[in-house]
Design a protein around this motif. Structure first.
Motif, PDB file in Angstrom:
ATOM      1  N   ALA A  85      -5.551   7.130  -7.259  1.00 57.72           N
ATOM      2  CA  ALA A  85      -5.628   8.585  -7.352  1.00 57.72           C
ATOM      3  C   ALA A  85      -7.054   9.060  -7.568  1.00 57.72           C
ATOM      4  CB  ALA A  85      -4.739   9.110  -8.473  1.00 57.72           C
ATOM      5  N   GLY A  86      -7.464  10.051  -6.761  1.00 55.59           N
ATOM      6  CA  GLY A  86      -8.762  10.683  -6.921  1.00 55.59           C
ATOM      7  C   GLY A  86      -9.918   9.984  -6.210  1.00 55.59           C
ATOM      8  N   LEU A  87      -9.645   8.866  -5.534  1.00 54.29           N
ATOM      9  CA  LEU A  87     -10.724   8.167  -4.834  1.00 54.29           C
ATOM     10  C   LEU A  87     -11.061   8.826  -3.515  1.00 54.29           C
ATOM     11  CD1 LEU A  87      -9.703   4.439  -5.386  1.00 54.29           C
ATOM     12  CD2 LEU A  87     -11.392   5.772  -6.635  1.00 54.29           C
ATOM     13  N   GLU A  88     -12.294   8.722  -3.100  1.00 54.63           N
ATOM     14  CA  GLU A  88     -12.742   9.179  -1.794  1.00 54.63           C
ATOM     15  C   GLU A  88     -13.434   8.020  -1.109  1.00 54.63           C
ATOM     16  OE1 GLU A  88     -15.230  12.590  -2.002  1.00 54.63           O
ATOM     17  OE2 GLU A  88     -13.717  13.801  -2.982  1.00 54.63           O
ATOM     18  N   SER A  89     -13.281   7.946   0.192  1.00 55.34           N
ATOM     19  CA  SER A  89     -14.006   6.910   0.941  1.00 55.34           C
ATOM     20  C   SER A  89     -14.323   7.422   2.325  1.00 55.34           C
ATOM     21  CB  SER A  89     -13.201   5.627   1.038  1.00 55.34           C
ATOM     22  OG  SER A  89     -12.015   5.830   1.757  1.00 55.34           O
ATOM     23  N   TRP A 114     -13.010  10.158   6.972  1.00 51.34           N
ATOM     24  CA  TRP A 114     -13.124  10.410   5.536  1.00 51.34           C
ATOM     25  C   TRP A 114     -11.726  10.527   4.953  1.00 51.34           C
ATOM     26  CZ3 TRP A 114     -11.674  14.990   2.927  1.00 51.34           C
ATOM     27  CH2 TRP A 114     -12.071  15.060   1.592  1.00 51.34           C
ATOM     28  N   PHE A 115     -11.470   9.875   3.827  1.00 56.02           N
ATOM     29  CA  PHE A 115     -10.191   9.954   3.125  1.00 56.02           C
ATOM     30  C   PHE A 115     -10.404  10.539   1.742  1.00 56.02           C
ATOM     31  CE2 PHE A 115      -9.581   6.334   5.990  1.00 56.02           C
ATOM     32  CZ  PHE A 115      -8.365   6.644   6.565  1.00 56.02           C
ATOM     33  N   ASP A 116      -9.539  11.470   1.333  1.00 57.30           N
ATOM     34  CA  ASP A 116      -9.476  11.974  -0.040  1.00 57.30           C
ATOM     35  C   ASP A 116      -8.088  11.598  -0.548  1.00 57.30           C
ATOM     36  OD1 ASP A 116      -9.599  13.275  -2.451  1.00 57.30           O
ATOM     37  OD2 ASP A 116      -9.505  15.287  -1.608  1.00 57.30           O
ATOM     38  N   ILE A 117      -8.005  10.570  -1.362  1.00 60.99           N
ATOM     39  CA  ILE A 117      -6.717  10.042  -1.803  1.00 60.99           C
ATOM     40  C   ILE A 117      -6.254  10.808  -3.036  1.00 60.99           C
ATOM     41  CG2 ILE A 117      -5.482   7.993  -2.605  1.00 60.99           C
ATOM     42  CD1 ILE A 117      -7.643   6.345  -1.083  1.00 60.99           C
ATOM     43  N   GLU A 118      -5.184  11.597  -2.884  1.00 59.67           N
ATOM     44  CA  GLU A 118      -4.640  12.378  -3.988  1.00 59.67           C
ATOM     45  C   GLU A 118      -3.796  11.517  -4.917  1.00 59.67           C
ATOM     46  OE1 GLU A 118      -2.607  15.526  -1.963  1.00 59.67           O
ATOM     47  OE2 GLU A 118      -4.485  16.412  -1.261  1.00 59.67           O
ATOM     48  N   ARG A 119      -3.057  10.591  -4.339  1.00 61.84           N
ATOM     49  CA  ARG A 119      -2.272   9.646  -5.125  1.00 61.84           C
ATOM     50  C   ARG A 119      -1.994   8.412  -4.280  1.00 61.84           C
ATOM     51  NH1 ARG A 119       0.860  13.665  -3.437  1.00 61.84           N
ATOM     52  NH2 ARG A 119       2.783  13.193  -2.348  1.00 61.84           N
ATOM     53  N   GLY A 120      -1.835   7.288  -4.931  1.00 58.96           N
ATOM     54  CA  GLY A 120      -1.533   6.066  -4.212  1.00 58.96           C
ATOM     55  C   GLY A 120      -1.771   4.834  -5.060  1.00 58.96           C
ATOM     56  N   TRP A 135       0.837  -1.204   0.000  1.00 60.85           N
ATOM     57  CA  TRP A 135       0.000   0.000   0.000  1.00 60.85           C
ATOM     58  C   TRP A 135       0.868   1.249   0.000  1.00 60.85           C
ATOM     59  CZ3 TRP A 135      -5.388   0.576   0.539  1.00 60.85           C
ATOM     60  CH2 TRP A 135      -6.098  -0.592   0.753  1.00 60.85           C
ATOM     61  N   GLN A 136       0.469   2.257  -0.747  1.00 61.08           N
ATOM     62  CA  GLN A 136       1.028   3.605  -0.667  1.00 61.08           C
ATOM     63  C   GLN A 136      -0.138   4.554  -0.858  1.00 61.08           C
ATOM     64  OE1 GLN A 136       3.994   3.811  -3.760  1.00 61.08           O
ATOM     65  NE2 GLN A 136       5.600   3.409  -2.279  1.00 61.08           N
ATOM     66  N   ARG A 137      -0.200   5.596   0.001  1.00 58.53           N
ATOM     67  CA  ARG A 137      -1.327   6.525  -0.085  1.00 58.53           C
ATOM     68  C   ARG A 137      -0.876   7.900   0.389  1.00 58.53           C
ATOM     69  NH1 ARG A 137      -5.486   4.778   3.822  1.00 58.53           N
ATOM     70  NH2 ARG A 137      -4.208   5.936   5.243  1.00 58.53           N
ATOM     71  N   ALA A 138      -1.341   8.939  -0.298  1.00 56.69           N
ATOM     72  CA  ALA A 138      -1.096  10.320   0.113  1.00 56.69           C
ATOM     73  C   ALA A 138      -2.368  11.112  -0.145  1.00 56.69           C
ATOM     74  CB  ALA A 138       0.063  10.930  -0.659  1.00 56.69           C
TER      75      ALA A 138
END
Length: 57
Positions: free
Chosen positions: A53-57, A39-45, A3-6
């Motif tokens: 990239a661009g996913l929200e959860s 809430w997560f707003d994933i800018e890149r990963g 996993w990598q997430r930013a």
């Protein structure tokens, strides 16, 4: 699984000052029960090479 997430994360809970779960998973909520939302707003990963990239959860 790799996993990598930013991005941004917003966490709210019903505790008075700070959610004790972030510091100690055995800590008791100060109101006797836990009410929280995250809430997560994933800018890149990526997850095993899958672009997040661009996913929200």
């Amino acid at each position: 699984m790799s996993w990598q997430r930013a991005g941004q994360m917003l966490e709210v809970c019903n505790c008075t000052l700070l959610c004790p779960c972030w510091l100690d998973m055995t800590a008791q909520p100060d109101r006797g029960w836990c009410g929280t939302a995250i809430w997560f707003d994933i800018e890149r990963g990526t997850v095993d090479g899958l672009d997040l990239a661009g996913l929200e959860s």
